[in-house]
Scaffold this motif. Structure first.
Motif, PDB file in Angstrom:
ATOM      1  N   HIS A  93       0.940  -1.240  -0.072  1.00 45.57           N
ATOM      2  CA  HIS A  93       0.010  -0.137   0.156  1.00 45.57           C
ATOM      3  C   HIS A  93       0.879   1.241  -0.044  1.00 45.57           C
ATOM      4  O   HIS A  93       0.665   2.177  -0.737  1.00 45.57           O
ATOM      5  CB  HIS A  93      -1.042  -0.120   1.103  1.00 45.57           C
ATOM      6  CG  HIS A  93      -1.755   1.243   1.389  1.00 45.57           C
ATOM      7  ND1 HIS A  93      -1.253   2.511   1.551  1.00 45.57           N
ATOM      8  CD2 HIS A  93      -3.000   1.462   0.938  1.00 45.57           C
ATOM      9  CE1 HIS A  93      -2.217   3.366   1.839  1.00 45.57           C
ATOM     10  NE2 HIS A  93      -3.232   2.756   1.241  1.00 45.57           N
ATOM     11  N   GLU A 120      -5.098  -6.990  -2.337  1.00 43.43           N
ATOM     12  CA  GLU A 120      -6.017  -6.309  -1.274  1.00 43.43           C
ATOM     13  C   GLU A 120      -5.612  -7.100   0.112  1.00 43.43           C
ATOM     14  O   GLU A 120      -5.253  -6.492   1.165  1.00 43.43           O
ATOM     15  CB  GLU A 120      -7.218  -6.326  -1.358  1.00 43.43           C
ATOM     16  CG  GLU A 120      -7.880  -5.454  -2.478  1.00 43.43           C
ATOM     17  CD  GLU A 120      -9.492  -5.645  -2.493  1.00 43.43           C
ATOM     18  OE1 GLU A 120     -10.011  -4.473  -2.340  1.00 43.43           O
ATOM     19  OE2 GLU A 120      -9.883  -6.545  -2.994  1.00 43.43           O
ATOM     20  N   ALA A 123      -2.005  -5.968   1.421  1.00 44.85           N
ATOM     21  CA  ALA A 123      -1.802  -4.573   1.188  1.00 44.85           C
ATOM     22  C   ALA A 123      -0.832  -4.006   2.136  1.00 44.85           C
ATOM     23  O   ALA A 123       0.070  -3.018   1.924  1.00 44.85           O
ATOM     24  CB  ALA A 123      -2.926  -3.629   1.098  1.00 44.85           C
TER      25      ALA A 123
END
Length: 302
Positions: A93, A120, A123
């Motif tokens: 991220h 996701e 992340a």
């Protein structure tokens, strides 16, 4: 407008000419495969497209402009040339967030590209602990960050498992279907056969072919016929001028004769055929035929 336009590109390193008067275009709405043996100059060409290497001669433009003249490069072209080019101490991220902020891109794009690349769930993990396949996905996420119309990938399926390879293939096709131009290099001919619409083939830095996949396989490589028959039929095929190789499951792969010729020969000798199937050359066969004089290293036949 042509997405990538390469004109007369030449690059030398000392006495060696790595890219030699190379010209080609990459059009929007299709996946263009960029192929060539090791040492052909593919990576150097990609580096010149995005301004990481300066050509000794020739020009490269993206959408009519040089890469260095693009106001926000990530919004125009996304490139993955090295999956390892990421700070290992940053999370996935934060790596993408740093790229977004430094390029003036909306922060919400980080979550969007993490979702599109299936990252996701990881992340908040540090990139230094990622497998090569995960780093490839993170690199692809970075290319998508600016929602560019041109995408460049150098060996994007290295380190991916079969599910990941299929995912990359589907992603490339979907990006092209959105009207984007996708230039991708790979050594896996089976993947290029399923992914690419058009092919640029180079050898020793020079253009060898600029053609559709179907045209390349039609005009290069040798057609074969798969024959399922008693083994005693092989010498009769050879005597008639054919080249015969053993195939899988007791089949014969025959070149030099058409299926009709083989059928007539079998009838003449009273041989019962249980299969007679013409086979078009594979992309791998066509590629090997096309580049056999451009190989940097050639091993001896076994």
């Amino acid at each position: 407008m042509t997405a990538i336009d390469v004109r007369g590109l030449t690059k030398r390193y000392g006495p060696e000419t790595v890219v030699d008067d190379l010209s080609f275009t990459v059009e929007p709405g299709q996946v263009t495969g960029f192929l060539g043996p090791n040492g052909a100059g593919k990576s150097t060409t990609m580096r010149m497209i995005i301004g990481l290497a300066a050509p000794d001669r020739g020009t490269v433009t993206i959408g009519g402009r040089r890469y260095q003249d693009l106001p926000v490069p990530l919004a125009e072209v996304g490139a993955l040339l090295d999956a390892g080019a990421v700070h290992g101490g940053r999370t996935a991220h934060d790596h993408l967030l740093a790229l977004a902020v430094s390029n003036g891109l909306p922060k919400q794009r980080v979550g969007e590209v993490l979702a599109r690349t299936g990252l996701e769930g990881v992340a908040r993990r540090r990139a230094g602990g990622f497998s090569l396949g995960m780093r490839q996905r993170l690199g692809i996420a970075a290319t998508l960050l600016g929602d560019p119309r041109v995408l460049i990938f150098d060996e994007p399926i290295n380190g991916l498992d079969p599910e990941g390879i299929r995912w990359v293939r589907d992603l490339m096709r979907s990006l092209a279907a959105e009207g984007r131009a996708v230039l991708v290099s790979s050594h896996l001919m089976s993947e290029m056969a399923q992914t690419a619409d058009h092919l640029i083939v180079i050898g020793r830095g020079r253009l060898i072919a600029d053609t559709a996949v179907s045209e390349l396989t039609r005009t290069n490589g040798e057609s074969t016929v798969l024959v399922r028959a008693p083994a005693s039929f092989a010498p009769q095929l050879v005597a008639a001028g054919a080249t015969v190789r053993e195939g899988l499951e007791s089949t014969l792969l025959v070149s030099g004769l058409t299926a009709a010729d083989i059928g007539q020969l079998a009838s003449y000798h009273g041989v019962a055929l249980s299969e007679l199937t013409p086979q078009r050359p594979s992309l791998e066969d066509a590629f090997m035929e096309l580049t056999r004089d451009s190989l940097e290293f050639q091993g001896a036949a076994a």
